[in-house]
Scaffold this active site. Sequence first.
Site, short mmCIF file in Angstrom:
data_model
loop_
_atom_site.label_atom_id
_atom_site.label_comp_id
_atom_site.label_asym_id
_atom_site.label_seq_id
_atom_site.Cartn_x
_atom_site.Cartn_y
_atom_site.Cartn_z
N ASP A 12 1.03 -1.18 0.24
CA ASP A 12 0.00 0.02 -0.03
C ASP A 12 0.98 1.27 -0.12
O ASP A 12 2.19 1.33 0.56
CB ASP A 12 -1.00 -0.01 1.22
CG ASP A 12 -2.02 0.91 1.25
OD1 ASP A 12 -2.40 1.52 0.06
OD2 ASP A 12 -2.72 1.36 2.17
N GLY A 13 0.54 2.34 -0.60
CA GLY A 13 0.95 3.51 -0.64
C GLY A 13 1.51 4.07 -2.00
O GLY A 13 2.29 5.10 -1.84
N ASN A 14 1.48 3.36 -2.85
CA ASN A 14 1.84 3.78 -4.32
C ASN A 14 1.47 5.19 -4.48
O ASN A 14 2.15 5.94 -5.13
CB ASN A 14 1.60 2.85 -5.40
CG ASN A 14 2.24 1.52 -5.36
OD1 ASN A 14 3.34 1.24 -4.71
ND2 ASN A 14 1.95 0.63 -5.84
N ARG A 16 -0.03 7.67 -2.88
CA ARG A 16 0.30 8.82 -1.95
C ARG A 16 1.82 9.10 -2.52
O ARG A 16 2.14 10.22 -2.49
CB ARG A 16 0.14 8.35 -0.47
CG ARG A 16 -1.10 8.62 0.01
CD ARG A 16 -1.36 7.88 1.42
NE ARG A 16 -1.46 6.48 1.42
CZ ARG A 16 -1.22 5.76 2.27
NH1 ARG A 16 -0.90 6.03 3.46
NH2 ARG A 16 -1.52 4.47 2.08
N TRP A 17 2.73 8.08 -2.61
CA TRP A 17 4.06 8.16 -2.97
C TRP A 17 4.23 8.85 -4.25
O TRP A 17 5.10 10.05 -4.41
CB TRP A 17 4.87 6.90 -2.90
CG TRP A 17 6.32 7.12 -3.26
CD1 TRP A 17 7.08 7.06 -2.07
CD2 TRP A 17 7.07 7.35 -4.28
NE1 TRP A 17 8.38 7.09 -2.62
CE2 TRP A 17 8.36 7.51 -3.76
CE3 TRP A 17 6.81 7.27 -5.66
CZ2 TRP A 17 9.39 7.62 -5.15
CZ3 TRP A 17 7.68 7.52 -6.78
CH2 TRP A 17 9.10 7.51 -6.28
N ARG A 25 -0.18 9.58 -9.53
CA ARG A 25 -0.53 8.32 -8.59
C ARG A 25 0.14 7.42 -9.53
O ARG A 25 0.64 6.34 -8.86
CB ARG A 25 -1.99 8.00 -8.50
CG ARG A 25 -2.80 8.95 -7.61
CD ARG A 25 -4.18 8.59 -7.25
NE ARG A 25 -4.11 7.18 -7.13
CZ ARG A 25 -4.25 6.47 -5.97
NH1 ARG A 25 -3.87 7.23 -4.98
NH2 ARG A 25 -4.25 5.29 -5.56
N HIS A 29 2.92 3.82 -8.84
CA HIS A 29 2.62 2.36 -9.21
C HIS A 29 4.04 1.79 -9.77
O HIS A 29 4.53 1.06 -9.61
CB HIS A 29 1.44 2.19 -9.99
CG HIS A 29 0.15 2.48 -9.44
ND1 HIS A 29 -0.01 1.95 -8.00
CD2 HIS A 29 -0.86 3.17 -9.70
CE1 HIS A 29 -1.29 2.27 -7.84
NE2 HIS A 29 -1.78 2.88 -8.51
N SER A 57 -7.20 -5.79 -6.03
CA SER A 57 -8.20 -6.22 -5.33
C SER A 57 -9.65 -6.33 -5.97
O SER A 57 -9.47 -5.65 -6.90
CB SER A 57 -8.57 -5.77 -3.87
OG SER A 57 -9.11 -4.40 -3.92
N LEU A 122 11.28 -20.37 -5.98
CA LEU A 122 10.44 -19.54 -5.16
C LEU A 122 9.13 -19.48 -6.17
O LEU A 122 9.08 -19.63 -7.10
CB LEU A 122 11.03 -18.03 -5.21
CG LEU A 122 9.95 -17.06 -5.00
CD1 LEU A 122 9.66 -16.88 -3.33
CD2 LEU A 122 10.52 -15.65 -5.12
N SER A 180 -7.89 -5.34 4.39
CA SER A 180 -8.55 -5.02 3.16
C SER A 180 -8.88 -6.34 2.40
O SER A 180 -8.50 -6.52 1.28
CB SER A 180 -7.53 -4.18 2.41
OG SER A 180 -7.12 -2.98 3.11
N GLU A 191 2.23 -13.64 11.56
CA GLU A 191 2.69 -12.44 12.29
C GLU A 191 2.39 -11.23 11.51
O GLU A 191 2.95 -11.13 10.15
CB GLU A 191 4.28 -12.66 12.60
CG GLU A 191 4.36 -13.99 13.51
CD GLU A 191 3.70 -13.87 14.80
OE1 GLU A 191 3.48 -12.71 15.40
OE2 GLU A 191 3.42 -15.08 15.21
C1 FPP Z 1 -1.98 -0.02 -3.53
O1 FPP Z 1 -1.49 1.23 -3.42
C2 FPP Z 1 -1.31 -0.68 -4.57
C3 FPP Z 1 -2.06 -1.29 -5.60
C4 FPP Z 1 -3.50 -1.39 -5.48
C5 FPP Z 1 -1.20 -1.68 -6.80
C6 FPP Z 1 -0.05 -2.43 -6.68
C7 FPP Z 1 0.88 -2.50 -7.72
C8 FPP Z 1 2.23 -2.63 -7.92
C9 FPP Z 1 3.04 -2.60 -6.63
C10 FPP Z 1 2.88 -2.40 -9.13
C11 FPP Z 1 2.66 -3.19 -10.14
C12 FPP Z 1 2.91 -4.86 -9.70
C13 FPP Z 1 3.05 -5.58 -10.51
C14 FPP Z 1 3.27 -7.11 -9.86
C15 FPP Z 1 2.83 -5.65 -12.00
P1 FPP Z 1 -2.46 2.57 -3.68
O2 FPP Z 1 -2.60 2.95 -4.96
O3 FPP Z 1 -3.69 2.12 -2.92
O4 FPP Z 1 -1.77 3.47 -2.55
P2 FPP Z 1 -2.66 4.91 -1.72
O5 FPP Z 1 -3.13 4.08 -0.59
O6 FPP Z 1 -1.36 5.86 -1.42
O7 FPP Z 1 -3.58 5.21 -2.68
#
Ligand code: FPP
Length: 224
Positions: A12-14, A16-17, A25, A29, A57, A122, A180, A191
Amino acid sequence: MNPLNHVAIIMDGNGRWGLKYKNSRNAGHKAGLKTVEEIIKETIKNNIKYLTLYAFSTENWKRPKQEIKFLFNLLENFLINKIEDLNKQNIKLKIIGVKNFSSKLNKLLNQSEIKTSKNSKLQINLALNYGSKFELINAFNKLKKSKKKINEKNFLNYLQTKDIPDPDILIRTGNTKRLSNFLLWQLAYSEIFFEKKLWPAFSKSDFNRIIKEYRKIKRNFGNI
Ligand code: FPP
């Protein structure tokens, strides 16, 4: 010292970063994918057998169309460019969730799973269009239809994580403490580590610090 077979991550946090550092946004990602690659490397170094990543999700469909499109393009390009490399590293890819994407992406996902199905270093479980409540209801219905006895052992056979040990560790980045709709059954005794850092800022040293902490925990599984 606790054995460690399976790490699951809510990345989580893509968004916002991305907004904070790149005013977008989607840039978050893209940066998040770099973290995914770094954590895969570190998982192998730690000799961990299963890594489960929550990438999309069932609730993420509520997002703006352009963000969804960007995420799936990112995934498509990742598979096209990296699957050969993952295969060479003896990594198996498994999708958990419902594969109802474009025919191009569905085909790519199926091909990637088949290509890597015999690998054993893996296993990466990529949760895509995944929702734990849906998985559980589906499993209950199938078990009921089978007329087999309703018990834990029979139930497990209908989960998407059949044959995968439950996560030892769940990491959630992004400074939010919730599950979530992720692996609600499978996380019963995991854990849990809630991390303040946003996913693109999460580093291998954060990952290794969590593993070190986990190793020292006294896991009771209800015992004393
Ligand atoms: C949640 O952050 C992140 C996602 C819904 C997407 C995850 C995707 C990646 C890490 C990149 C793609 C991965 C692959 C394997 C191709 P958010 O967008 O909900 O963050 P926020 O809470 O800051 O809005």
